[in-house]
Design a protein around this motif. Sequence first.
Motif, PDB file in Angstrom:
ATOM      1  N   LEU A 127       0.839  -1.208   0.000  1.00 37.29           N
ATOM      2  CA  LEU A 127       0.000   0.000   0.000  1.00 37.29           C
ATOM      3  C   LEU A 127       0.870   1.252   0.000  1.00 37.29           C
ATOM      4  CD1 LEU A 127      -2.601  -1.283   2.599  1.00 37.29           C
ATOM      5  CD2 LEU A 127      -3.098  -0.788   0.189  1.00 37.29           C
ATOM      6  N   TYR A 128       1.941   1.232   0.779  1.00 36.18           N
ATOM      7  CA  TYR A 128       2.876   2.365   0.816  1.00 36.18           C
ATOM      8  C   TYR A 128       3.509   2.575  -0.564  1.00 36.18           C
ATOM      9  CZ  TYR A 128       6.749   5.359   2.260  1.00 36.18           C
ATOM     10  OH  TYR A 128       7.633   6.406   2.372  1.00 36.18           O
ATOM     11  N   GLN A 129       3.957   1.481  -1.182  1.00 35.21           N
ATOM     12  CA  GLN A 129       4.636   1.582  -2.480  1.00 35.21           C
ATOM     13  C   GLN A 129       3.694   2.096  -3.574  1.00 35.21           C
ATOM     14  OE1 GLN A 129       7.866   1.517  -2.939  1.00 35.21           O
ATOM     15  NE2 GLN A 129       8.112   1.044  -0.761  1.00 35.21           N
ATOM     16  N   ILE A 130       2.417   1.682  -3.558  1.00 37.65           N
ATOM     17  CA  ILE A 130       1.488   2.178  -4.585  1.00 37.65           C
ATOM     18  C   ILE A 130       1.214   3.660  -4.364  1.00 37.65           C
ATOM     19  CG2 ILE A 130      -0.781   1.659  -3.555  1.00 37.65           C
ATOM     20  CD1 ILE A 130       0.051   0.924  -7.168  1.00 37.65           C
ATOM     21  N   ALA A 131       1.101   4.098  -3.119  1.00 36.54           N
ATOM     22  CA  ALA A 131       0.897   5.524  -2.831  1.00 36.54           C
ATOM     23  C   ALA A 131       2.115   6.333  -3.286  1.00 36.54           C
ATOM     24  CB  ALA A 131       0.624   5.736  -1.345  1.00 36.54           C
ATOM     25  N   LYS A 132       3.284   5.773  -3.086  1.00 39.11           N
ATOM     26  CA  LYS A 132       4.520   6.432  -3.537  1.00 39.11           C
ATOM     27  C   LYS A 132       4.569   6.491  -5.066  1.00 39.11           C
ATOM     28  CE  LYS A 132       9.507   6.113  -2.845  1.00 39.11           C
ATOM     29  NZ  LYS A 132      10.577   5.336  -2.196  1.00 39.11           N
ATOM     30  N   LEU A 133       4.239   5.373  -5.714  1.00 34.21           N
ATOM     31  CA  LEU A 133       4.217   5.306  -7.180  1.00 34.21           C
ATOM     32  C   LEU A 133       3.227   6.316  -7.774  1.00 34.21           C
ATOM     33  CD1 LEU A 133       5.186   3.708  -9.734  1.00 34.21           C
ATOM     34  CD2 LEU A 133       3.177   2.272  -9.399  1.00 34.21           C
ATOM     35  N   LYS A 134       2.084   6.489  -7.109  1.00 34.82           N
ATOM     36  CA  LYS A 134       1.056   7.435  -7.577  1.00 34.82           C
ATOM     37  C   LYS A 134       1.404   8.876  -7.221  1.00 34.82           C
ATOM     38  CE  LYS A 134      -1.906   4.422  -9.212  1.00 34.82           C
ATOM     39  NZ  LYS A 134      -2.343   4.423 -10.595  1.00 34.82           N
ATOM     40  N   SER A 135       2.506   9.071  -6.525  1.00 34.92           N
ATOM     41  CA  SER A 135       2.976  10.401  -6.114  1.00 34.92           C
ATOM     42  C   SER A 135       1.958  11.153  -5.259  1.00 34.92           C
ATOM     43  CB  SER A 135       3.361  11.246  -7.338  1.00 34.92           C
ATOM     44  OG  SER A 135       4.400  10.626  -8.052  1.00 34.92           O
ATOM     45  N   PHE A 136       1.264  10.412  -4.383  1.00 38.29           N
ATOM     46  CA  PHE A 136       0.360  11.070  -3.445  1.00 38.29           C
ATOM     47  C   PHE A 136       1.195  11.888  -2.458  1.00 38.29           C
ATOM     48  CE2 PHE A 136      -2.633   7.302  -4.252  1.00 38.29           C
ATOM     49  CZ  PHE A 136      -3.320   7.979  -5.245  1.00 38.29           C
TER      50      PHE A 136
END
Length: 155
Positions: A127-136
Amino acid sequence: MKRGISFEIPNEYGSFLWEILIPFEITEFVWASGGEESYLVEDDKLQEPLFPEEINGMDGLLLKELLEENKYYLIFVNLQAYPKGKNSLLIETYEEFVNSNCQLVLLVVDSIYVTIYCKDKAKLEGLYQIAKLKSFNNLLYITDNNDTRTRLSVW
């Protein structure tokens, strides 16, 4: 110890819940929602509520289809994931979360502030990595030392 993550999403229409929850395998769980305020969007206009009422035990496949196939506007969201066949009563505190069958709590407040608590550390990292990838924006881990929340609720 890592309890969860927090970040900010854009204040606009989209499929943010779907994007956020991709690493969590939505279909493996049943879901509960307090029926908070968010709306489906058609032709750039708000339509019926995304979660029209309090829901206990929504099948993960139905939730996946709802979140993946629609555009929506989030204002307040409280989603909780439970293993299939387990009690799915809404929990309200971190202590209740720890002592319950609930595996994930996702909160959205004021359209942009997202907080996620997750028991599975590997899924939390995803979940952390997807939020990082999405540049939230303002992505950070919630830990025992920095968690200021007293209730796992948007109200």
